[in-house]
Design a protein around this motif. Structure first.
Motif, PDB file in Angstrom:
ATOM      1  N   ILE A  21       0.854  -1.184   0.000  1.00  0.00           N
ATOM      2  CA  ILE A  21       0.000   0.000   0.000  1.00  0.00           C
ATOM      3  C   ILE A  21       0.894   1.239   0.000  1.00  0.00           C
ATOM      4  N   GLY A  22       0.715   2.098  -0.985  1.00  0.00           N
ATOM      5  CA  GLY A  22       1.510   3.312  -1.067  1.00  0.00           C
ATOM      6  C   GLY A  22       1.051   4.350  -0.058  1.00  0.00           C
ATOM      7  N   VAL A  23       2.000   5.040   0.540  1.00  0.00           N
ATOM      8  CA  VAL A  23       1.701   6.072   1.533  1.00  0.00           C
ATOM      9  C   VAL A  23       2.376   7.370   1.091  1.00  0.00           C
ATOM     10  N   SER A  24       1.618   8.443   1.051  1.00  0.00           N
ATOM     11  CA  SER A  24       2.159   9.747   0.677  1.00  0.00           C
ATOM     12  C   SER A  24       1.642  10.806   1.640  1.00  0.00           C
ATOM     13  N   ASP A  39       5.065   8.102  -2.212  1.00  0.00           N
ATOM     14  CA  ASP A  39       5.254   6.755  -1.692  1.00  0.00           C
ATOM     15  C   ASP A  39       6.517   6.098  -2.247  1.00  0.00           C
ATOM     16  N   ASP A  40       7.147   6.726  -3.262  1.00  0.00           N
ATOM     17  CA  ASP A  40       8.401   6.216  -3.810  1.00  0.00           C
ATOM     18  C   ASP A  40       9.617   6.902  -3.187  1.00  0.00           C
ATOM     19  N   ASP A 167     -10.520   4.985 -10.242  1.00  0.00           N
ATOM     20  CA  ASP A 167     -10.015   5.271  -8.898  1.00  0.00           C
ATOM     21  C   ASP A 167     -11.188   5.666  -8.008  1.00  0.00           C
ATOM     22  N   THR A 198      -4.146  -1.052  -7.312  1.00  0.00           N
ATOM     23  CA  THR A 198      -3.322  -0.216  -6.446  1.00  0.00           C
ATOM     24  C   THR A 198      -4.132   0.225  -5.235  1.00  0.00           C
ATOM     25  N   SER A 200      -3.662   2.981  -1.779  1.00  0.00           N
ATOM     26  CA  SER A 200      -2.806   4.030  -1.224  1.00  0.00           C
ATOM     27  C   SER A 200      -3.525   4.772  -0.108  1.00  0.00           C
ATOM     28  N   ALA A 202      -3.220   8.710   1.505  1.00  0.00           N
ATOM     29  CA  ALA A 202      -2.623  10.038   1.407  1.00  0.00           C
ATOM     30  C   ALA A 202      -2.957  10.844   2.653  1.00  0.00           C
TER      31      ALA A 202
END
Length: 213
Positions: A21-24, A39-40, A167, A198, A200, A202
């Motif tokens: 799971i991407g986190v930003s 997240d990168d 999305d 995907t 994520s 935010a």
């Protein structure tokens, strides 16, 4: 698009393997300063003042300057980028020119029509060097914290449909200056074969003005 999003995305996500799971995170203040963490691991910085903007994004090392709707940019893939944008009530639009590091010359145009939380977005890119024209047509809906969008991709000069991306997310307001937005997304190709899903989260932080000395 919105009906398709509501019907297709939940069923597809139910059987999807998200992996990670991407986190930003994004922090802003009333002086127009924006600091983002992707997240990168890449960092972005933005400044907005009276009639000017400045931005740097570590992803592709993009540097941009803007004033009164005009913009100038440079990145790892763009030697020079020029753009102009303007808004007229419910309609926003812009035109652009990019000279890429690969020697390609690309003209672009986009419009956004927004009414009561619903937006219709269109964009076209014409690669003059490769004689290739591509476009996107999308719609989004945002109300009461619910965010949904669907964007279709087209190869205009070949009159072909390339696929669609969905999305959906929901913004949770934890306090006046802190909110979290978990979201999921998925793409489908021209044959409606499902792509990678995907997920994520935010985080958005908002601060007051920086005290002046």
């Amino acid at each position: 698009f919105l009906i398709a999003l509501i019907c297709v995305l939940p069923m597809s996500v139910f059987g999807a393997d998200f992996g990670t799971i991407g986190v930003s995170a994004t922090a802003t203040n009333d002086n127009g300063v924006t600091l983002g963490f992707g997240d990168d691991g890449n960092v972005s910085v933005g400044l907005a003042g009276a009639g000017f903007t400045f931005g740097f994004d570590q992803d592709d090392n993009e540097l941009s300057l803007g004033a009164r709707g005009l913009s100038l940019s440079h990145s790892d893939t763009t030697r020079i980028g020029l753009g102009y944008s303007a808004g007229f009530g419910i309609l926003d639009g812009g035109v652009s020119y990019d000279y890429g590091t690969d020697g390609d010359h690309t003209l672009g145009g986009s419009t956004t029509l927004s009414i009561v939380g619903v937006s219709l977005d269109t964009s076209v890119d014409w690669n003059l060097t490769d004689s290739n024209i591509t476009g996107e047509l999308g719609t989004s809906y945002e109300i009461a914290g619910i965010n949904t969008s669907a964007t279709s991709n087209w190869d205009i000069d070949d009159f072909s449909y390339e696929g669609i991306d969905f999305d959906a997310g929901y913004t949770v307001q934890l306090s006046d200056g802190l909110s979290l937005t978990p979201s999921v997304g998925m793409g489908f190709d021209s044959d409606w074969s499902r792509g990678d899903a995907t997920a994520s989260i935010a985080m958005s932080l908002s601060f007051g003005s920086t005290p002046s000395e």
